[in-house]
Design an enzyme around this catalytic site. Structure first.
Site, PDB file in Angstrom:
ATOM      1  N   ARG A 109      -8.915  10.825  -5.538  1.00 23.14           N
ATOM      2  CA  ARG A 109      -7.748   9.956  -5.811  1.00 23.14           C
ATOM      3  C   ARG A 109      -7.548   9.684  -7.308  1.00 23.14           C
ATOM      4  O   ARG A 109      -7.150   8.592  -7.707  1.00 23.14           O
ATOM      5  CB  ARG A 109      -7.848   8.621  -5.068  1.00 23.14           C
ATOM      6  CG  ARG A 109      -7.949   8.727  -3.577  1.00 23.14           C
ATOM      7  CD  ARG A 109      -6.689   9.277  -2.910  1.00 23.14           C
ATOM      8  NE  ARG A 109      -6.890   9.373  -1.491  1.00 23.14           N
ATOM      9  CZ  ARG A 109      -7.397  10.451  -0.880  1.00 23.14           C
ATOM     10  NH1 ARG A 109      -7.692  11.536  -1.573  1.00 23.14           N
ATOM     11  NH2 ARG A 109      -7.570  10.455   0.416  1.00 23.14           N
TER      12      ARG A 109
ATOM     13  N   SER B 160      -3.296   2.272   2.199  1.00 22.54           N
ATOM     14  CA  SER B 160      -4.595   1.681   1.819  1.00 22.54           C
ATOM     15  C   SER B 160      -4.476   1.009   0.456  1.00 22.54           C
ATOM     16  O   SER B 160      -3.929   1.595  -0.479  1.00 22.54           O
ATOM     17  CB  SER B 160      -5.670   2.760   1.729  1.00 22.54           C
ATOM     18  OG  SER B 160      -5.773   3.434   2.952  1.00 22.54           O
TER      19      SER B 160
ATOM     20  N   GLU C  99      -5.803   0.614  -5.166  1.00 20.83           N
ATOM     21  CA  GLU C  99      -5.196   1.953  -5.204  1.00 20.83           C
ATOM     22  C   GLU C  99      -3.772   1.937  -5.763  1.00 20.83           C
ATOM     23  O   GLU C  99      -3.425   2.824  -6.548  1.00 20.83           O
ATOM     24  CB  GLU C  99      -5.218   2.561  -3.797  1.00 20.83           C
ATOM     25  CG  GLU C  99      -4.661   3.957  -3.774  1.00 20.83           C
ATOM     26  CD  GLU C  99      -4.741   4.641  -2.417  1.00 20.83           C
ATOM     27  OE1 GLU C  99      -5.791   4.586  -1.767  1.00 20.83           O
ATOM     28  OE2 GLU C  99      -3.743   5.254  -2.025  1.00 20.83           O
TER      29      GLU C  99
HETATM   30  C1  LIG Z   1       1.907   4.340   5.277  1.00 20.98           C
HETATM   31  C2  LIG Z   1       1.291   4.960   4.052  1.00 20.98           C
HETATM   32  C3  LIG Z   1       0.286   5.914   4.194  1.00 20.98           C
HETATM   33  C4  LIG Z   1      -0.295   6.508   3.062  1.00 20.98           C
HETATM   34  N1  LIG Z   1      -1.279   7.439   3.245  1.00 20.98           N
HETATM   35  C5  LIG Z   1      -1.855   8.033   2.177  1.00 20.98           C
HETATM   36  C6  LIG Z   1      -2.889   9.009   2.352  1.00 20.98           C
HETATM   37  O1  LIG Z   1      -3.269   9.357   3.477  1.00 20.98           O
HETATM   38  N2  LIG Z   1      -3.425   9.565   1.251  1.00 20.98           N
HETATM   39  C7  LIG Z   1      -3.019   9.239  -0.009  1.00 20.98           C
HETATM   40  O2  LIG Z   1      -3.548   9.810  -0.979  1.00 20.98           O
HETATM   41  N3  LIG Z   1      -2.042   8.319  -0.211  1.00 20.98           N
HETATM   42  C8  LIG Z   1      -1.448   7.712   0.839  1.00 20.98           C
HETATM   43  N4  LIG Z   1      -0.465   6.765   0.659  1.00 20.98           N
HETATM   44  C9  LIG Z   1      -0.076   6.375  -0.703  1.00 20.98           C
HETATM   45  C10 LIG Z   1       1.159   7.151  -1.249  1.00 20.98           C
HETATM   46  O3  LIG Z   1       2.058   7.452  -0.227  1.00 20.98           O
HETATM   47  C11 LIG Z   1       0.761   8.456  -1.937  1.00 20.98           C
HETATM   48  O4  LIG Z   1      -0.144   8.203  -2.977  1.00 20.98           O
HETATM   49  C12 LIG Z   1       1.975   9.208  -2.489  1.00 20.98           C
HETATM   50  O5  LIG Z   1       1.552  10.462  -3.017  1.00 20.98           O
HETATM   51  C13 LIG Z   1       2.733   8.419  -3.548  1.00 20.98           C
HETATM   52  O6  LIG Z   1       3.992   9.052  -3.747  1.00 20.98           O
HETATM   53  P1  LIG Z   1       5.247   8.266  -4.326  1.00 20.98           P
HETATM   54  O7  LIG Z   1       6.271   9.299  -4.695  1.00 20.98           O
HETATM   55  O8  LIG Z   1       5.710   7.219  -3.402  1.00 20.98           O
HETATM   56  O9  LIG Z   1       4.601   7.629  -5.632  1.00 20.98           O
HETATM   57  P2  LIG Z   1       5.111   6.361  -6.466  1.00 20.98           P
HETATM   58  O10 LIG Z   1       4.639   5.114  -5.825  1.00 20.98           O
HETATM   59  O11 LIG Z   1       6.558   6.467  -6.773  1.00 20.98           O
HETATM   60  O12 LIG Z   1       4.293   6.594  -7.826  1.00 20.98           O
HETATM   61  C14 LIG Z   1       2.889   6.513  -7.810  1.00 20.98           C
HETATM   62  C15 LIG Z   1       2.359   6.898  -9.198  1.00 20.98           C
HETATM   63  O13 LIG Z   1       2.727   8.225  -9.516  1.00 20.98           O
HETATM   64  C16 LIG Z   1       3.517   8.268 -10.704  1.00 20.98           C
HETATM   65  N5  LIG Z   1       4.541   9.303 -10.517  1.00 20.98           N
HETATM   66  C17 LIG Z   1       5.426   9.408  -9.486  1.00 20.98           C
HETATM   67  N6  LIG Z   1       6.155  10.527  -9.641  1.00 20.98           N
HETATM   68  C18 LIG Z   1       5.743  11.114 -10.800  1.00 20.98           C
HETATM   69  C19 LIG Z   1       6.140  12.298 -11.511  1.00 20.98           C
HETATM   70  N7  LIG Z   1       7.087  13.121 -11.055  1.00 20.98           N
HETATM   71  N8  LIG Z   1       5.499  12.566 -12.689  1.00 20.98           N
HETATM   72  C20 LIG Z   1       4.524  11.748 -13.162  1.00 20.98           C
HETATM   73  N9  LIG Z   1       4.109  10.639 -12.525  1.00 20.98           N
HETATM   74  C21 LIG Z   1       4.718  10.331 -11.362  1.00 20.98           C
HETATM   75  C22 LIG Z   1       4.091   6.878 -10.851  1.00 20.98           C
HETATM   76  O14 LIG Z   1       4.397   6.617 -12.215  1.00 20.98           O
HETATM   77  C23 LIG Z   1       2.939   6.037 -10.327  1.00 20.98           C
HETATM   78  O15 LIG Z   1       1.962   5.940 -11.331  1.00 20.98           O
HETATM   79  C24 LIG Z   1       0.136   6.140   1.761  1.00 20.98           C
HETATM   80  C25 LIG Z   1       1.145   5.179   1.619  1.00 20.98           C
HETATM   81  C26 LIG Z   1       1.727   4.607   2.754  1.00 20.98           C
HETATM   82  C27 LIG Z   1       2.825   3.582   2.575  1.00 20.98           C
END
Ligand SMILES: Cc1cc2nc3c(=O)[nH]c(=O)nc-3n(C[C@H](O)[C@H](O)[C@H](O)COP(=O)(O)OP(=O)(O)OC[C@H]3O[C@@H](n4cnc5c(N)ncnc54)[C@H](O)[C@@H]3O)c2cc1C
Length: 348
Positions: A161, A239, A335
């Protein structure tokens, strides 16, 4: 008032951004970057907002929401293909696409909300599969160098992670990623005991690709790991703590209490954050601070309710971590990412 970050995060928390841009067409990137370069604070890049805890005060700078879409498949020969995907593509759409095309390598990442561009940031993973397993290249904009660069996986410092994108916030914006996948009717071998149980196969088996992918979606639904569109658990980031690294002595204590201990990809001993929270007295639906409680399905997910604020969510994280530290001596690390202003080092 600026665009509210609450409208772009799954917690539905967060005040206004000073400036909010949506990046939807890859061809527009040079002019968008030019318009942001030279600002005092580095821009905060937002994908689906499913791992972001935005402050009640909002963000004192520019927020760029990545909304570019597109998946291109390039055959490499010998049963291998390269899949190039734009950063704004939903990760779940990419997984569904690759499974439908008979491509193995990311089938266990189905059902995770958010975008492809965010996946390398925390090396998004599930069921012992993570995006870095198949990632070969990333096209990113480097705000320090003020130009687009191509990054190889080896230089991205991927771990459990984590990655260089997480440890150096504000430096890169990921524009697209390249995965190397295998043409196969079978999924990658099952390495996670719970998944083997859910799919009713032995550890190490390679179940049919589509069945494995569907099994993961079913298992996530059964365990409260999907993002519901409504109901008491609809506002969450999954999480809220990483599984913490522990010492050998702490591992012995956890094992003596029948708790799970495992080694991560770097050989580090880790405990289950959810199990530690339960040892500290928390359970599904426990209220932690005003408007913030453990989800009705799992202790490790916190959900926001009507009277929640980003501040009460942050206090809930602190409360849980302090109780776990006091009860078990193990230190938890949150996280979700908190957008904080990082000084821009761009050469404008
Ligand atoms: C129900 C649920 C289940 C989940 N299960 C998991 C799981 O099983 N495993 C897991 O690892 N995570 C899980 N997550 C957490 C999350 O969904 C993941 O980490 C996901 O990859 C985040 O994507 P996002 O686009 O929403 O990120 P955001 O929340 O929009 O951004 C997260 C971070 O990434 C950065 N970022 C976003 N896009 C870019 C880009 N293009 N370039 C540079 N930086 C960027 C942002 O600045 C921030 O620092 C879960 C979340 C939920 C709500």
């Amino acid at each position: 008032m600026g665009e509210l970050l609450a409208d772009h995060t799954t917690l539905r928390l967060g005040g206004p951004a000073d400036r909010f841009l949506t990046h939807a067409d890859p061809a527009d990137w040079p002019s968008l970057a030019h318009s942001v370069r030279g600002e005092r604070a580095a821009p905060f890049v937002l994908g689906g907002g499913s791992n972001t805890l935005a402050a009640d005060a909002g963000y004192p700078g520019t927020v760029i929401r990545m909304a570019t879409r597109g998946i291109i498949v390039r055959p490499l020969g010998d049963g291998l293909v390269e899949v190039v995907t734009q950063a704004g593509e939903p990760l779940s759409a990419l997984v569904a696409f690759t499974v439908a095309e008979g491509l193995s390598g990311i089938e266990y990442l189905g059902g995770i909300p958010g975008t492809v561009g965010a996946a390398p940031v925390q090396n998004t993973g599930a069921y012992s599969q993570q995006i870095s397993d198949t990632l070969t290249r990333i096209t990113a904009y480097d705000w320090h160098l003020s130009r687009t660069v191509e990054l190889r996986t080896a230089g991205c410092e991927f771990g459990y992670r984590t990655s260089a994108f997480k440890t150096q916030p504000g430096r890169w914006t990921i524009l697209d990623i390249v995965l190397r996948l295998t043409l196969s009717p079978y999924a990658a071998s099952v390495a996670y005991p719970h998944l083997a149980e859910a799919l009713a196969v032995p550890l190490g088996a390679r179940p049919p690709l589509a069945e494995a992918a569907q099994g993961v979606l079913n298992d996530r639904r059964n365990r409260g790991l999907r993002l519901p569109s409504r109901g008491p658990d609809a506002r969450q980031v999954g999480s809220v703590f990483l599984n913490p690294p522990i010492t050998r002595a702490q591992a012995a204590t956890v094992r003596a209490a029948d708790g799970p201990v495992y080694r991560d990809q770097n050989g580090r001993l880790r405990a289950s954050a959810g199990w530690l929270l339960e040892q500290a007295g928390y359970h599904p639906a426990t209220q932690v601070t005003p408007g913030v409680s453990c989800s009705t399905r799992r202790t490790l997910t916190l959900t926001a309710h009507n009277d929640a604020t980003a501040s009460s969510f942050g206090t809930a994280l602190q409360t849980l971590a302090s109780r776990v530290l006091a009860t078990t001596t193990v230190r938890l690390t949150p996280e979700p990412v908190r957008p904080t202003s990082v000084e821009s080092l761009a050469h404008s």
